[in-house]
Design an enzyme around this catalytic site. Structure first.
Site, short mmCIF file in Angstrom:
data_model
loop_
_atom_site.label_atom_id
_atom_site.label_comp_id
_atom_site.label_asym_id
_atom_site.label_seq_id
_atom_site.Cartn_x
_atom_site.Cartn_y
_atom_site.Cartn_z
N VAL A 136 7.18 -8.50 -3.27
CA VAL A 136 7.00 -7.84 -5.04
C VAL A 136 8.47 -6.33 -4.91
O VAL A 136 8.79 -6.97 -4.04
CB VAL A 136 5.98 -6.19 -4.41
CG1 VAL A 136 6.13 -5.28 -5.69
CG2 VAL A 136 4.66 -7.51 -4.61
N GLY A 195 0.48 -1.06 -4.65
CA GLY A 195 -0.60 -1.47 -5.10
C GLY A 195 -1.18 -2.97 -4.86
O GLY A 195 -1.82 -3.94 -5.48
N LEU A 196 0.81 -3.29 -5.90
CA LEU A 196 0.48 -4.98 -6.75
C LEU A 196 0.68 -5.76 -5.60
O LEU A 196 0.43 -7.17 -5.76
CB LEU A 196 2.55 -4.67 -7.34
CG LEU A 196 2.32 -4.04 -8.21
CD1 LEU A 196 3.15 -3.75 -9.12
CD2 LEU A 196 0.98 -4.34 -9.27
N LYS A 212 -0.99 -6.14 -2.41
CA LYS A 212 -2.63 -6.20 -2.30
C LYS A 212 -3.39 -7.16 -3.93
O LYS A 212 -4.13 -7.63 -3.31
CB LYS A 212 -3.20 -5.22 -2.31
CG LYS A 212 -3.89 -5.26 -2.03
CD LYS A 212 -4.57 -3.70 -2.21
CE LYS A 212 -6.21 -3.02 -1.91
NZ LYS A 212 -5.98 -2.32 -1.55
N GLN A 239 7.26 -6.11 10.34
CA GLN A 239 6.86 -4.87 9.57
C GLN A 239 5.32 -4.95 8.21
O GLN A 239 5.52 -3.87 8.09
CB GLN A 239 8.31 -4.37 9.24
CG GLN A 239 8.95 -5.31 7.72
CD GLN A 239 9.65 -6.50 8.45
OE1 GLN A 239 9.23 -6.79 9.04
NE2 GLN A 239 10.07 -7.20 7.35
N TYR A 277 -0.56 -6.91 5.89
CA TYR A 277 -2.08 -8.17 5.83
C TYR A 277 -2.69 -8.26 6.70
O TYR A 277 -4.68 -8.40 5.76
CB TYR A 277 -1.08 -9.28 6.42
CG TYR A 277 -0.23 -9.80 5.70
CD1 TYR A 277 -0.45 -10.32 4.18
CD2 TYR A 277 0.69 -10.30 5.84
CE1 TYR A 277 0.90 -10.74 3.68
CE2 TYR A 277 2.49 -10.64 5.35
CZ TYR A 277 2.49 -10.91 3.77
OH TYR A 277 3.03 -11.44 3.69
C1 LIG Z 1 4.78 -6.04 2.15
C2 LIG Z 1 4.95 -6.46 -0.32
C3 LIG Z 1 4.56 -7.41 -0.32
C4 LIG Z 1 3.95 -5.21 0.22
O1 LIG Z 1 3.77 -5.14 -1.58
P1 LIG Z 1 3.51 -4.14 -2.14
O2 LIG Z 1 3.45 -3.94 -3.60
O3 LIG Z 1 4.47 -2.67 -1.70
O4 LIG Z 1 2.20 -3.40 -1.33
P2 LIG Z 1 0.83 -2.96 -1.88
O5 LIG Z 1 1.32 -1.03 -2.25
O6 LIG Z 1 -0.35 -3.03 -2.62
O7 LIG Z 1 -0.16 -1.64 -0.22
C5 LIG Z 1 -0.90 -2.04 -0.04
C6 LIG Z 1 -1.78 -2.01 1.16
O8 LIG Z 1 -1.21 -1.96 2.24
C7 LIG Z 1 0.40 -0.80 2.41
N1 LIG Z 1 1.49 -1.16 3.30
C8 LIG Z 1 2.21 -1.53 1.97
N2 LIG Z 1 3.18 -2.10 3.19
C9 LIG Z 1 3.26 -2.30 4.04
C10 LIG Z 1 3.81 -2.06 5.18
N3 LIG Z 1 4.94 -2.65 4.91
N4 LIG Z 1 3.29 -2.30 6.75
C11 LIG Z 1 1.89 -1.38 6.25
N5 LIG Z 1 1.53 -1.66 5.05
C12 LIG Z 1 1.80 -1.68 4.19
C13 LIG Z 1 0.09 -0.14 1.45
O9 LIG Z 1 0.01 1.50 2.58
C14 LIG Z 1 -1.49 -0.22 0.95
O10 LIG Z 1 -2.57 0.40 1.69
P3 LIG Z 1 -3.43 0.70 0.83
O11 LIG Z 1 -4.33 -0.13 0.29
O12 LIG Z 1 -4.30 2.02 1.52
O13 LIG Z 1 -3.03 2.14 0.04
C15 LIG Z 1 6.52 -5.54 0.17
O14 LIG Z 1 6.26 -4.11 0.81
C16 LIG Z 1 7.16 -6.45 0.01
O15 LIG Z 1 7.32 -7.24 -1.22
N6 LIG Z 1 8.17 -6.43 0.92
C17 LIG Z 1 9.94 -7.34 1.08
C18 LIG Z 1 9.60 -8.83 1.57
C19 LIG Z 1 8.54 -8.80 2.59
O16 LIG Z 1 8.62 -8.02 3.36
N7 LIG Z 1 7.42 -10.11 2.24
C20 LIG Z 1 6.62 -10.37 3.73
C21 LIG Z 1 7.13 -11.40 4.20
S1 LIG Z 1 5.55 -10.97 5.54
#
Ligand SMILES: CC(C)(COP(=O)(O)OP(=O)(O)OC[C@H]1O[C@@H](n2cnc3c(N)ncnc32)[C@H](O)[C@@H]1OP(=O)(O)O)[C@@H](O)C(=O)NCCC(=O)NCCS
Length: 175
Positions: A114, A122-123, A125, A150, A155
């Site tokens: 994202v 929340g995107l 998710k 991290q 997940y």
């Molecule tokens: C990981 C990623 C996809 C999360 O997307 P996001 O839109 O920020 O996540 P959301 O806002 O939907 O978060 C959903 C829930 O997860 C939690 N969360 C988000 N990122 C988190 C993290 N890195 N660690 C722990 N919890 C996390 C949020 O607090 C939220 O919790 P809630 O449901 O209790 O409110 C985004 O941070 C990203 O693209 N990161 C870089 C690429 C990456 O690392 N991808 C994964 C490779 S395995």
């Protein structure tokens, strides 16, 4: 806090011109979103500009991969999910994930991202829930992924279990 509320199908003239009429998917309604001009759209269309995808991956600091191979990976994926920010008649790729599969039992999710400007709303998710929904519709029951350390809790919150029954992921790399 801003979080996703519901998915629904819809279209409007500006959105249709931004996405073109062949682009099918669903809108995401974001609770607390004040800019009614801005919409988030989820799609399984594969018509993704590779440079735009590369830009998205650059934005989270991922190492670049040859576009020729990325194209191949997309073509051979079982499911490709893209997330678009639609404003006026412009669209911007803000999220992406894909899954490979044996088309019967198993699917593995890859390249979940994202855009930083859209994170923590929340995107991510919504993207994964959409992916799970699409895979379940295709009767896939076993969904796996490889989580960076991290993002394990991200997940976990979505129902993924770490090392179920002690099962460990194993990797072989060329020397
Ligand atoms: C990981 C990623 C996809 C999360 O997307 P996001 O839109 O920020 O996540 P959301 O806002 O939907 O978060 C959903 C829930 O997860 C939690 N969360 C988000 N990122 C988190 C993290 N890195 N660690 C722990 N919890 C996390 C949020 O607090 C939220 O919790 P809630 O449901 O209790 O409110 C985004 O941070 C990203 O693209 N990161 C870089 C690429 C990456 O690392 N991808 C994964 C490779 S395995």
């Amino acid at each position: 806090m801003v979080f996703w509320k519901r998915l629904f199908s819809n279209s409007s003239d500006s959105v249709t011109s931004a996405l073109n009429s062949n682009f099918k998917g669903e809108f995401l309604d974001i609770e607390g979103e004040t800019n009614s001009q801005r919409r988030i759209f989820l799609s399984t269309e594969r018509d993704i500009n590779l440079y735009e995808l590369e830009e998205l991956c650059d934005a989270v600091g991922w190492a670049r991969r040859p576009l020729r191979k990325v194209k191949q990976a997309l073509n051979h994926s079982f499911l490709v999910v893209s997330m678009w920010e639609v404003e006026k008649n412009q669209r911007r790729l803000v999220g992406f994930a894909r899954a490979t599969s044996d088309h019967a039992f198993n699917a593995t999710v890859w390249d979940v991202v994202v855009h930083p400007s859209c994170q923590n709303k929340g995107l991510g998710k919504a993207l994964i829930k959409y992916m799970i929904h699409q895979l379940r519709n295709k009767d896939i029951s076993n969904i796996t992924l490889f989580a960076d350390p991290q993002v394990i809790d991200f997940y976990r919150r979505l129902g993924f279990v770490l090392d179920p029954e002690g099962i460990k992921g194993m990797f072989w790399y060329p020397n």
